[in-house]
Write a protein that holds these residues in place. Structure first.
Motif, PDB file in Angstrom:
ATOM      1  N   THR A 123       0.839  -1.201   0.000  1.00  0.00           N
ATOM      2  CA  THR A 123       0.000   0.000   0.000  1.00  0.00           C
ATOM      3  C   THR A 123       0.874   1.251   0.000  1.00  0.00           C
ATOM      4  O   THR A 123       0.595   2.211  -0.734  1.00  0.00           O
ATOM      5  N   ASP A 124       1.942   1.230   0.782  1.00  0.00           N
ATOM      6  CA  ASP A 124       2.878   2.365   0.811  1.00  0.00           C
ATOM      7  C   ASP A 124       3.553   2.551  -0.546  1.00  0.00           C
ATOM      8  O   ASP A 124       3.709   3.675  -1.037  1.00  0.00           O
ATOM      9  N   ARG A 125       3.967   1.444  -1.169  1.00  0.00           N
ATOM     10  CA  ARG A 125       4.617   1.539  -2.475  1.00  0.00           C
ATOM     11  C   ARG A 125       3.639   2.063  -3.524  1.00  0.00           C
ATOM     12  O   ARG A 125       3.995   2.885  -4.358  1.00  0.00           O
ATOM     13  N   LEU A 130       1.787   6.355  -7.116  1.00  0.00           N
ATOM     14  CA  LEU A 130       0.720   7.281  -7.525  1.00  0.00           C
ATOM     15  C   LEU A 130       1.158   8.734  -7.361  1.00  0.00           C
ATOM     16  O   LEU A 130       0.850   9.576  -8.208  1.00  0.00           O
ATOM     17  N   ALA A 131       1.889   9.014  -6.281  1.00  0.00           N
ATOM     18  CA  ALA A 131       2.392  10.379  -6.084  1.00  0.00           C
ATOM     19  C   ALA A 131       3.397  10.732  -7.182  1.00  0.00           C
ATOM     20  O   ALA A 131       3.372  11.849  -7.722  1.00  0.00           O
ATOM     21  N   GLY A 132       4.268   9.793  -7.527  1.00  0.00           N
ATOM     22  CA  GLY A 132       5.229  10.028  -8.608  1.00  0.00           C
ATOM     23  C   GLY A 132       4.534  10.214  -9.940  1.00  0.00           C
ATOM     24  O   GLY A 132       4.940  11.058 -10.747  1.00  0.00           O
ATOM     25  N   GLU A 133       3.481   9.457 -10.160  1.00  0.00           N
ATOM     26  CA  GLU A 133       2.744   9.608 -11.417  1.00  0.00           C
ATOM     27  C   GLU A 133       2.090  10.986 -11.489  1.00  0.00           C
ATOM     28  O   GLU A 133       2.164  11.661 -12.520  1.00  0.00           O
ATOM     29  N   PHE A 137       3.764  12.827 -14.345  1.00  0.00           N
ATOM     30  CA  PHE A 137       2.958  12.530 -15.528  1.00  0.00           C
ATOM     31  C   PHE A 137       1.531  13.035 -15.380  1.00  0.00           C
ATOM     32  O   PHE A 137       0.595  12.387 -15.834  1.00  0.00           O
ATOM     33  N   GLY A 138       1.376  14.201 -14.738  1.00  0.00           N
ATOM     34  CA  GLY A 138       0.047  14.783 -14.582  1.00  0.00           C
ATOM     35  C   GLY A 138      -0.626  14.946 -15.934  1.00  0.00           C
ATOM     36  O   GLY A 138      -0.044  14.667 -16.982  1.00  0.00           O
ATOM     37  N   GLN A 154       8.853   5.510 -19.739  1.00  0.00           N
ATOM     38  CA  GLN A 154       8.965   5.599 -18.281  1.00  0.00           C
ATOM     39  C   GLN A 154       7.577   5.472 -17.657  1.00  0.00           C
ATOM     40  O   GLN A 154       7.404   4.766 -16.656  1.00  0.00           O
ATOM     41  N   HIS A 155       6.603   6.134 -18.249  1.00  0.00           N
ATOM     42  CA  HIS A 155       5.253   6.121 -17.696  1.00  0.00           C
ATOM     43  C   HIS A 155       4.623   4.736 -17.803  1.00  0.00           C
ATOM     44  O   HIS A 155       3.952   4.285 -16.876  1.00  0.00           O
ATOM     45  N   VAL A 156       4.832   4.035 -18.910  1.00  0.00           N
ATOM     46  CA  VAL A 156       4.225   2.715 -19.050  1.00  0.00           C
ATOM     47  C   VAL A 156       4.814   1.737 -18.031  1.00  0.00           C
ATOM     48  O   VAL A 156       4.105   0.869 -17.506  1.00  0.00           O
ATOM     49  N   VAL A 157       6.104   1.867 -17.697  1.00  0.00           N
ATOM     50  CA  VAL A 157       6.698   1.028 -16.655  1.00  0.00           C
ATOM     51  C   VAL A 157       6.076   1.376 -15.305  1.00  0.00           C
ATOM     52  O   VAL A 157       5.729   0.487 -14.519  1.00  0.00           O
ATOM     53  N   LEU A 158       5.911   2.654 -15.031  1.00  0.00           N
ATOM     54  CA  LEU A 158       5.273   3.079 -13.784  1.00  0.00           C
ATOM     55  C   LEU A 158       3.838   2.563 -13.703  1.00  0.00           C
ATOM     56  O   LEU A 158       3.408   2.076 -12.652  1.00  0.00           O
ATOM     57  N   ARG A 159       3.108   2.639 -14.799  1.00  0.00           N
ATOM     58  CA  ARG A 159       1.732   2.105 -14.799  1.00  0.00           C
ATOM     59  C   ARG A 159       1.720   0.608 -14.515  1.00  0.00           C
ATOM     60  O   ARG A 159       0.829   0.095 -13.845  1.00  0.00           O
ATOM     61  N   GLY A 160       2.730  -0.106 -15.019  1.00  0.00           N
ATOM     62  CA  GLY A 160       2.848  -1.528 -14.713  1.00  0.00           C
ATOM     63  C   GLY A 160       3.068  -1.753 -13.222  1.00  0.00           C
ATOM     64  O   GLY A 160       2.486  -2.659 -12.630  1.00  0.00           O
TER      65      GLY A 160
END
Length: 186
Positions: A123-125, A130-133, A137-138, A154-160
């Protein structure tokens, strides 16, 4: 994947010192590939010797010069070759899953605290992702211009990562509900 390739990707995104690179690993890349400061410095030294990176002294005001690393043509070639190599699909080696199965032979409810601890970590991760996104990537504005491959990848990896954390939290909720149904078994 070798640490070399993770470092090459990070340095292509932005050249930097070993210290800056270690900080990037702590903040973002480290969620997908971890390395200690010592490992990073050792690999940087080897990569410099192999001609994959250039290291130059950058003067700093009131502090010692920093050594900034950047990728050479040879380093790009090495990354390109690695990108073309097939990799094996990841296996699910998961110690917690083995513990959950083993709980059938002990007290299933005794594992609840450990599963809750894992749920809190995920949950913390997820909150961090989400905060980084939101920060990085707003919602795109009209001045953002055409798509940028580096940014989009970079964004698609974060979404993963976000999808993985959500899936893991849902699974841990299922595990907790299942463990709770069995109370004290012994």
């Amino acid at each position: 994947m070798a640490l070399d390739h993770a470092i090459l990707v990070s340095l292509l995104e932005k050249p930097g010192s070993g210290y800056e690179l270690a900080r990037r690993f702590e903040r973002s890349i480290g969620y997908f590939w971890t390395a200690t400061h010592q490992q990073i410095y050792r690999v940087l030294k080897r990569m410099e010797g192999d001609g994959w990176i250039d290291v130059r002294d950058v003067p700093q005001q009131g502090r010692p010069d920093k050594k900034e690393c950047s990728v050479t043509g040879s380093g790009r070639d090495a990354l390109s070759a690695w990108l073309g190599e097939p990799i094996e699909p990841e296996s699910m080696r998961h110690e917690l899953a083995v513990k959950i199965r083993g709980a059938a032979f002990d007290d299933p409810a005794a594992l609840i605290g450990e599963v809750e601890r894992h749920r809190t970590a995920h949950t913390d991760r997820l909150a961090h992702y989400l905060a980084g996104e939101a920060r990085d990537f707003g919602a795109p504005g009209p001045a953002d211009g055409p798509p940028d491959a580096e940014r989009e990848l970079q964004h698609v990896v974060l979404r993963g990562g976000i999808a993985y954390e959500r899936m893991t939290i849902a699974w841990l909720d299922d595990v907790l509900a299942t463990l709770a149904r069995f109370g004290t078994g012994r």
